[in-house]
Design a protein around this motif. Sequence first.
Motif, short mmCIF file in Angstrom:
data_model
loop_
_atom_site.label_atom_id
_atom_site.label_comp_id
_atom_site.label_asym_id
_atom_site.label_seq_id
_atom_site.Cartn_x
_atom_site.Cartn_y
_atom_site.Cartn_z
N PHE A 173 0.83 -1.20 0.00
CA PHE A 173 0.00 0.00 0.00
C PHE A 173 0.87 1.25 0.00
O PHE A 173 1.90 1.31 0.68
CB PHE A 173 -0.93 0.01 1.22
CG PHE A 173 -1.98 -1.06 1.16
CD1 PHE A 173 -3.13 -0.86 0.42
CD2 PHE A 173 -1.80 -2.27 1.80
CE1 PHE A 173 -4.11 -1.85 0.35
CE2 PHE A 173 -2.75 -3.26 1.72
CZ PHE A 173 -3.91 -3.05 0.99
N HIS A 176 -1.66 7.50 1.36
CA HIS A 176 -2.53 7.64 2.54
C HIS A 176 -3.00 6.29 3.06
O HIS A 176 -3.46 6.18 4.21
CB HIS A 176 -3.73 8.53 2.21
CG HIS A 176 -4.71 7.91 1.25
ND1 HIS A 176 -5.73 7.08 1.66
CD2 HIS A 176 -4.83 8.01 -0.10
CE1 HIS A 176 -6.44 6.69 0.61
NE2 HIS A 176 -5.91 7.24 -0.46
N TYR A 177 -2.89 5.22 2.24
CA TYR A 177 -3.25 3.89 2.73
C TYR A 177 -2.30 3.45 3.85
O TYR A 177 -2.72 2.70 4.74
CB TYR A 177 -3.23 2.88 1.58
CG TYR A 177 -4.29 3.13 0.53
CD1 TYR A 177 -5.60 2.71 0.73
CD2 TYR A 177 -3.98 3.80 -0.65
CE1 TYR A 177 -6.58 2.95 -0.23
CE2 TYR A 177 -4.94 4.04 -1.62
CZ TYR A 177 -6.25 3.61 -1.40
OH TYR A 177 -7.21 3.86 -2.34
N GLU A 180 -3.73 4.81 6.95
CA GLU A 180 -4.90 4.06 7.40
C GLU A 180 -4.49 2.81 8.18
O GLU A 180 -5.08 2.48 9.22
CB GLU A 180 -5.76 3.67 6.20
CG GLU A 180 -6.47 4.83 5.52
CD GLU A 180 -7.41 4.35 4.44
OE1 GLU A 180 -7.98 3.25 4.58
OE2 GLU A 180 -7.56 5.06 3.43
N ILE A 197 -10.13 -6.02 1.14
CA ILE A 197 -9.57 -5.07 0.17
C ILE A 197 -10.45 -5.07 -1.07
O ILE A 197 -10.70 -6.12 -1.67
CB ILE A 197 -8.13 -5.44 -0.21
CG1 ILE A 197 -7.23 -5.41 1.03
CG2 ILE A 197 -7.59 -4.48 -1.28
CD1 ILE A 197 -5.83 -5.96 0.78
N ASN A 213 -2.54 -1.30 -3.93
CA ASN A 213 -3.58 -0.33 -4.23
C ASN A 213 -3.35 0.26 -5.61
O ASN A 213 -2.23 0.31 -6.11
CB ASN A 213 -3.63 0.77 -3.16
CG ASN A 213 -2.39 1.64 -3.15
OD1 ASN A 213 -1.36 1.23 -2.62
ND2 ASN A 213 -2.47 2.83 -3.71
N HIS A 216 -6.86 5.88 -6.81
CA HIS A 216 -7.70 6.30 -5.70
C HIS A 216 -8.85 5.33 -5.44
O HIS A 216 -9.62 5.53 -4.50
CB HIS A 216 -8.30 7.68 -5.99
CG HIS A 216 -7.27 8.71 -6.36
ND1 HIS A 216 -6.58 9.45 -5.43
CD2 HIS A 216 -6.80 9.11 -7.58
CE1 HIS A 216 -5.73 10.27 -6.05
NE2 HIS A 216 -5.86 10.08 -7.35
N CYS A 218 -8.99 2.00 -4.73
CA CYS A 218 -8.86 0.91 -3.77
C CYS A 218 -9.45 1.31 -2.42
O CYS A 218 -9.38 2.47 -2.02
CB CYS A 218 -7.39 0.53 -3.61
SG CYS A 218 -7.09 -0.85 -2.50
N LYS A 219 -10.03 0.33 -1.72
CA LYS A 219 -10.57 0.57 -0.40
C LYS A 219 -10.14 -0.57 0.52
O LYS A 219 -10.24 -1.74 0.14
CB LYS A 219 -12.10 0.66 -0.45
CG LYS A 219 -12.76 1.01 0.89
CD LYS A 219 -14.26 1.19 0.71
CE LYS A 219 -14.94 1.63 1.99
NZ LYS A 219 -16.40 1.85 1.79
N ILE A 220 -9.64 -0.23 1.70
CA ILE A 220 -9.20 -1.23 2.66
C ILE A 220 -10.04 -1.08 3.93
O ILE A 220 -10.23 0.04 4.44
CB ILE A 220 -7.69 -1.10 2.96
CG1 ILE A 220 -7.25 -2.16 3.98
CG2 ILE A 220 -7.31 0.30 3.42
CD1 ILE A 220 -5.74 -2.25 4.14
#
Length: 285
Positions: A173, A176-177, A180, A197, A213, A216, A218-220
Amino acid sequence: MAPVYDKIASLNPIRDNWNILVRVIRFWTIRVGGQTTEIDMILMDDKGSRIQATVNKHIATKYDKLIREGAVYAIQNFTLANNTGGFKVADHEYKITIQGETIALLQYDSLVPATIWNSVKFDDVLGGVLDDSLLVDVIGLLSRVGEQRNFDGGKKMKQIVLNSFGVELTCSFWGHYVDEIDRYLSTNDPTNVVVVIMCGKIKEFQGKRSIQNMLHCCKIMFNPTILVALEFKESMAQQNPSLQQGVGHIVDASQVSLKDDFLNLHERKTLSDLKDLALTVFLKF
């Protein structure tokens, strides 16, 4: 009479009067100079079919305030284009373009589920049997975490390892990941943490496949209270009733080159794509 909605799987450019009922399961923006210049979404219908939607740049500011992730909308008067590019966020032949004539009406009562997950198996990622251009969803227990690595230009990267029924998968990642991951681990118990993920990019480096990722989209999620995460944790516990998966450290993290990762971190654009972006370049002599 209740309205009749078309299914995402049936969408094609032959018609132009489609009307779909969808949930926005992912929504992200790109801003330049404080202004929203691009909006992308992943839409899902009640069958779990997904399609990408892009908002015309001239109305991006309007839709940045109008659309919210997780909500359901009835959408009509949109156009369809071929789903091309270096990566795809949805396995659909086409993608939607939302324009000035598009109507998106918020729906409060809907049969569209919160999300229908189709997580891929770790063995399929590692074995190279999946289409690398298609972003995937994965789920696993957090097993190990690597140290943060810093690169020129303020770039930062952190790797984690997930475990799914004894098979491990490395995930990298950026940006900003990393924050997180650090924020969650610094404030929560790291034992038996389920990590979900969404829209991870399959990449190959030095003969090994992993997830990272992508831009923008991707979401974890850590220990989310969604059904797929709860069922996964229960299945892992049934296989090993004494399971206490703590978090170790990655001792021999693979060496990742920022230069080698550049093409994986940025969508490839054709000359036609660049023309559509209407970029203005100033040359100073």
